[in-house]
Each structure stands twice: as structure tokens, then as C-alpha cells.
Enzyme design. Structure first.
Site, mmCIF file in Angstrom:
data_model
loop_
_atom_site.group_PDB
_atom_site.id
_atom_site.type_symbol
_atom_site.label_atom_id
_atom_site.label_comp_id
_atom_site.label_asym_id
_atom_site.label_seq_id
_atom_site.Cartn_x
_atom_site.Cartn_y
_atom_site.Cartn_z
ATOM 1 N N ARG A 196 1.768 12.557 -8.677
ATOM 2 C CA ARG A 196 2.217 11.175 -8.445
ATOM 3 C C ARG A 196 3.689 10.981 -8.829
ATOM 4 O O ARG A 196 4.357 10.094 -8.316
ATOM 5 C CB ARG A 196 1.373 10.194 -9.270
ATOM 6 C CG ARG A 196 -0.070 10.068 -8.815
ATOM 7 C CD ARG A 196 -0.700 8.840 -9.468
ATOM 8 N NE ARG A 196 -2.154 8.819 -9.380
ATOM 9 C CZ ARG A 196 -2.864 8.363 -8.353
ATOM 10 N NH1 ARG A 196 -2.243 7.905 -7.284
ATOM 11 N NH2 ARG A 196 -4.177 8.365 -8.378
ATOM 12 N N ASP A 219 -5.066 5.311 5.684
ATOM 13 C CA ASP A 219 -5.708 6.488 6.280
ATOM 14 C C ASP A 219 -6.809 5.985 7.212
ATOM 15 O O ASP A 219 -6.541 5.599 8.340
ATOM 16 C CB ASP A 219 -6.220 7.366 5.135
ATOM 17 C CG ASP A 219 -6.746 8.708 5.595
ATOM 18 O OD1 ASP A 219 -6.360 9.154 6.677
ATOM 19 O OD2 ASP A 219 -7.553 9.316 4.858
ATOM 20 N N ASP A 266 -1.440 11.091 -4.939
ATOM 21 C CA ASP A 266 -1.952 12.185 -5.760
ATOM 22 C C ASP A 266 -2.889 13.103 -5.008
ATOM 23 O O ASP A 266 -3.455 12.751 -3.960
ATOM 24 C CB ASP A 266 -2.737 11.611 -6.945
ATOM 25 C CG ASP A 266 -4.083 11.021 -6.495
ATOM 26 O OD1 ASP A 266 -4.068 10.135 -5.615
ATOM 27 O OD2 ASP A 266 -5.133 11.457 -7.000
ATOM 28 N N GLU A 273 0.831 -1.208 0.000
ATOM 29 C CA GLU A 273 0.000 0.000 0.000
ATOM 30 C C GLU A 273 0.865 1.258 0.000
ATOM 31 O O GLU A 273 2.005 1.224 0.453
ATOM 32 C CB GLU A 273 -0.856 0.017 1.283
ATOM 33 C CG GLU A 273 -2.309 -0.340 1.058
ATOM 34 C CD GLU A 273 -3.102 0.735 0.336
ATOM 35 O OE1 GLU A 273 -2.523 1.529 -0.440
ATOM 36 O OE2 GLU A 273 -4.322 0.794 0.545
HETATM 37 P P1 IMP Z 1 -8.367 4.690 3.390
HETATM 38 O O1 IMP Z 1 -9.375 3.721 2.868
HETATM 39 O O2 IMP Z 1 -9.012 5.871 4.051
HETATM 40 O O3 IMP Z 1 -7.352 4.053 4.329
HETATM 41 O O4 IMP Z 1 -7.567 5.312 2.167
HETATM 42 C C1 IMP Z 1 -7.609 4.750 0.917
HETATM 43 C C2 IMP Z 1 -6.701 5.416 -0.076
HETATM 44 O O5 IMP Z 1 -6.913 6.832 -0.091
HETATM 45 C C3 IMP Z 1 -5.209 5.267 0.161
HETATM 46 O O6 IMP Z 1 -4.704 4.023 -0.238
HETATM 47 C C4 IMP Z 1 -4.702 6.375 -0.734
HETATM 48 O O7 IMP Z 1 -4.646 5.950 -2.074
HETATM 49 C C5 IMP Z 1 -5.745 7.450 -0.535
HETATM 50 N N1 IMP Z 1 -5.265 8.415 0.474
HETATM 51 C C6 IMP Z 1 -5.475 8.410 1.807
HETATM 52 N N2 IMP Z 1 -4.840 9.438 2.414
HETATM 53 C C7 IMP Z 1 -4.191 10.107 1.416
HETATM 54 C C8 IMP Z 1 -3.328 11.267 1.395
HETATM 55 O O8 IMP Z 1 -2.992 11.891 2.408
HETATM 56 N N3 IMP Z 1 -2.863 11.636 0.168
HETATM 57 C C9 IMP Z 1 -3.170 10.964 -0.980
HETATM 58 N N4 IMP Z 1 -3.959 9.879 -1.005
HETATM 59 C C10 IMP Z 1 -4.460 9.454 0.185
HETATM 60 MG MG MG Z 2 -3.965 3.474 -2.228
#
Ligand code: IMP
Ligand code: MG
Length: 176
Positions: free
Chosen positions: A166, A104, A160, A100
Site C-alpha cells: 500500500r 473492479d 494492496d 475510491e
Molecule cells: P469490486 O467490488 O470488485 O469493485 O472491488 C472492491 C475492492 O476490491 C476495490 O475497492 C479494491 O479495494 C479491491 N480491488 C479490486 N481490484 C483490485 C486490484 O487489482 N488490486 C487491489 N485491490 C483491488
Molecule cells: Mg477499495
């Protein structure tokens, strides 16, 4: 060009990331000694990190990619995850490592881990370049973590904002 807009706000340099890839690659190679490992990168964000990490893994490997998106309000992901591109290789009875870019809320990764577990692999572990634990909502954690970051919107090195940045060869963040 985008690169100039964010000059001076480098959170992690390429050198720091390459050092971390070497460290974690060695660790993973020791932990899975004698085994074959399937590396599954999450598109698109994990591409750069996966390329660095896999060069440091001295095991027999297979690689594949998955693309998932979660639909939620605004920039926060929800638990409603959809697989947009599935893996092609058979992972039954194999060791799997999800690669990954950042965790987040953890919603996407929780879904992916359960999704792969249903295909009856030998094991599923997670290696993430970045961890943002302050925002965790889902009960999921990485087994290998590059760096822990504060609650910032991170860009660069695969990550991104609106599909931009990216290609930056370092980790930066957006000021709001
Ligand atoms: P999650 O499901 O909230 O854990 O996040 C899913 C996806 O959101 C991550 O794998 C990233 O691709 C994108 N993401 C989360 N936080 C960030 C950030 O701070 N910058 C850019 N992409 C993010
Ligand atoms: Mg991701």
C-alpha cells in the site's frame, strides 16, 4: 523489501497521479462551484489518492471514511457487502462524493452508493483513481475516473495484495 521485488513494472508514476489529481480536482471544483462537498474515502485503498485529490479541491468540504468488505470466492468480490466502519457525519441534504481506489466488479461501490442514497443526500457521485471496466458485474459507473487499467492485479498507491504494497508511491501490478 517489497519495493525491490517489483522494480521496473511501474504502470503509473506518482507524477502522473498528481497531475490527474490536479485535473480532476479542478473539474470537481468547477462542477460544484458554490456548494459544500462531503468527500467519503473508502478504507483502506483510497487513502493516498484522497489525500492528493482533496488538496486540489477549492470548495468547502467535509471528509469522512467508510470501510466495507464483500465476501466472495477467492479474489472476486460478491454482492454480499458488509459495512465495517460507517461514516460519522450527517450527509442528509448534502452533496456526497465517494472516493475510491479502484472499481473492479463494482459490487462494493454499487452497495455503497445505494447505502448513502438511503441517507437522503442531495446527490451521490463517485471519483475513482482506477477503473477496470473489463470485470464490471454491477450496474455502477464512476463520474470522475483517473485512469482506465487492463485486467491486471494492481498494487501500490494504497492498493494492496494481502495488505502489502500500500505504501508504494506508484501504481504497479503483480505478475502471476
Ligand atoms: P469490486 O467490488 O470488485 O469493485 O472491488 C472492491 C475492492 O476490491 C476495490 O475497492 C479494491 O479495494 C479491491 N480491488 C479490486 N481490484 C483490485 C486490484 O487489482 N488490486 C487491489 N485491490 C483491488
Ligand atoms: Mg477499495
Amino acid at each position: 523489501m517489497a519495493k525491490d521485488e517489483i522494480k521496473g513494472k511501474i504502470l503509473l508514476t506518482q507524477e502522473q497521479i498528481l497531475d490527474k489529481a490536479e485535473e480532476l480536482g479542478k473539474q470537481i471544483s468547477e462542477d460544484y462551484a458554490g456548494e459544500t462537498l462531503v468527500l467519503i474515502g473508502t478504507l483502506k485503498g483510497a487513502v493516498m489518492w484522497m489525500a492528493d485529490l482533496m488538496k486540489q479541491i477549492s470548495l468547502d468540504t467535509e471528509i469522512d471514511f467508510v470501510s466495507a468488505s464483500s465476501y466472495g470466492s477467492g479474489t472476486v468480490s460478491s454482492g454480499n457487502v458488509v459495512i465495517k466502519k460507517d461514516i460519522d457525519i450527517d450527509i442528509e441534504n448534502k452533496h456526497v462524493m465517494i472516493i475510491e481506489d479502484i472499481i473492479d466488479t463494482g459490487n462494493t461501490l454499487k452497495y455503497l452508493k445505494d447505502y448513502f442514497l438511503a441517507k437522503h443526500p442531495k446527490s451521490v457521485k463517485i471519483c475513482t483513481l482506477l477503473d477496470k471496466p473489463s470485470r464490471r458485474a454491477a450496474d455502477v459507473r464512476a463520474d470522475y475516473i483517473g485512469f482506465t487499467v487492463d485486467d491486471l492485479f494492481i498494487i501500490g498507491y494504497g492498493l494492496d495484495y494481502d495488505q502489502k504494497y500500500r505504501n508504494l508511491p506508484y501504481i504497479s501490478y503483480l505478475d502471476d
